[in-house]
Design an enzyme around this catalytic site. Structure first.
Site, PDB file in Angstrom:
ATOM      1  N   ARG A  46    -112.553  12.257  72.592  1.00 24.71           N
ATOM      2  CA  ARG A  46    -111.345  11.512  72.194  1.00 24.71           C
ATOM      3  C   ARG A  46    -110.892  10.563  73.300  1.00 24.71           C
ATOM      4  NH1 ARG A  46    -109.792  16.681  70.525  1.00 24.71           N
ATOM      5  NH2 ARG A  46    -108.269  16.781  72.215  1.00 24.71           N
TER       6      ARG A  46
ATOM      7  N   ALA B 228    -113.063  16.842  67.681  1.00 23.84           N
ATOM      8  CA  ALA B 228    -112.496  18.079  68.206  1.00 23.84           C
ATOM      9  C   ALA B 228    -112.641  18.186  69.728  1.00 23.84           C
ATOM     10  CB  ALA B 228    -113.155  19.287  67.540  1.00 23.84           C
ATOM     11  N   CYS B 229    -113.373  17.265  70.336  1.00 20.16           N
ATOM     12  CA  CYS B 229    -113.652  17.295  71.777  1.00 20.16           C
ATOM     13  C   CYS B 229    -112.699  16.361  72.524  1.00 20.16           C
ATOM     14  CB  CYS B 229    -115.104  16.868  72.014  1.00 20.16           C
ATOM     15  SG  CYS B 229    -115.516  16.608  73.750  1.00 20.16           S
ATOM     16  N   GLY B 230    -112.002  16.911  73.500  1.00 25.95           N
ATOM     17  CA  GLY B 230    -111.058  16.116  74.284  1.00 25.95           C
ATOM     18  C   GLY B 230    -111.721  14.976  75.038  1.00 25.95           C
TER      19      GLY B 230
END
Length: 120
Positions: free
Chosen positions: A15, A10-12
């Site tokens: 990712r 969920a963390c940019g």
């Protein structure tokens, strides 16, 4: 080279770090979703030691709900001992700042994501 990423999909930033790892030739990536499979206290403490950071530096203190949880647990004070910070992380893995990446060349808290290149 093997790379282990302690990842939150969920963390940019997490990712983006994972994408760098996957795009780097010769890197075999092991993805550990730490919210589902948290590291042990010993493992997390060892990762921080290898990265040259303290548990406080590895503590997620911004964004809701982490900021609220840090305040609620009373660990916002910089004088809070490392053991108390690690205890909070073990009880609430969402407090672990991400992504942590480990390779044979070391460990980095990859914020920003390009920091991962130091250990590739």
């Amino acid at each position: 080279m093997k790379a282990i990423i302690w990842h939150n999909p969920a963390c940019g930033t997490s990712r983006k770090t994972l994408a760098i790892l996957q795009e780097t030739p010769g890197v075999d990536v092991e993805i550990v979703e730490y919210l589902k499979t948290p590291p042990t206290r010993e493992r997390l403490s060892g990762l921080y030691a290898k990265a040259g950071i303290t548990p406080r530096e590895g503590l997620r203190t911004t964004n809701s709900p982490a900021a609220e949880l840090v305040a609620e647990l009373g660990i916002a004070d910089p004088a809070t001992p490392d053991d108390a910070v690690l205890d909070a992380m073990m009880a609430h893995p969402a407090l672990i700042q991400r992504p942590l990446v480990e390779t044979e060349k070391g460990v980095r808290l990859c914020r920003p994501q390009d920091v991962v290149r130091e250990i590739l």
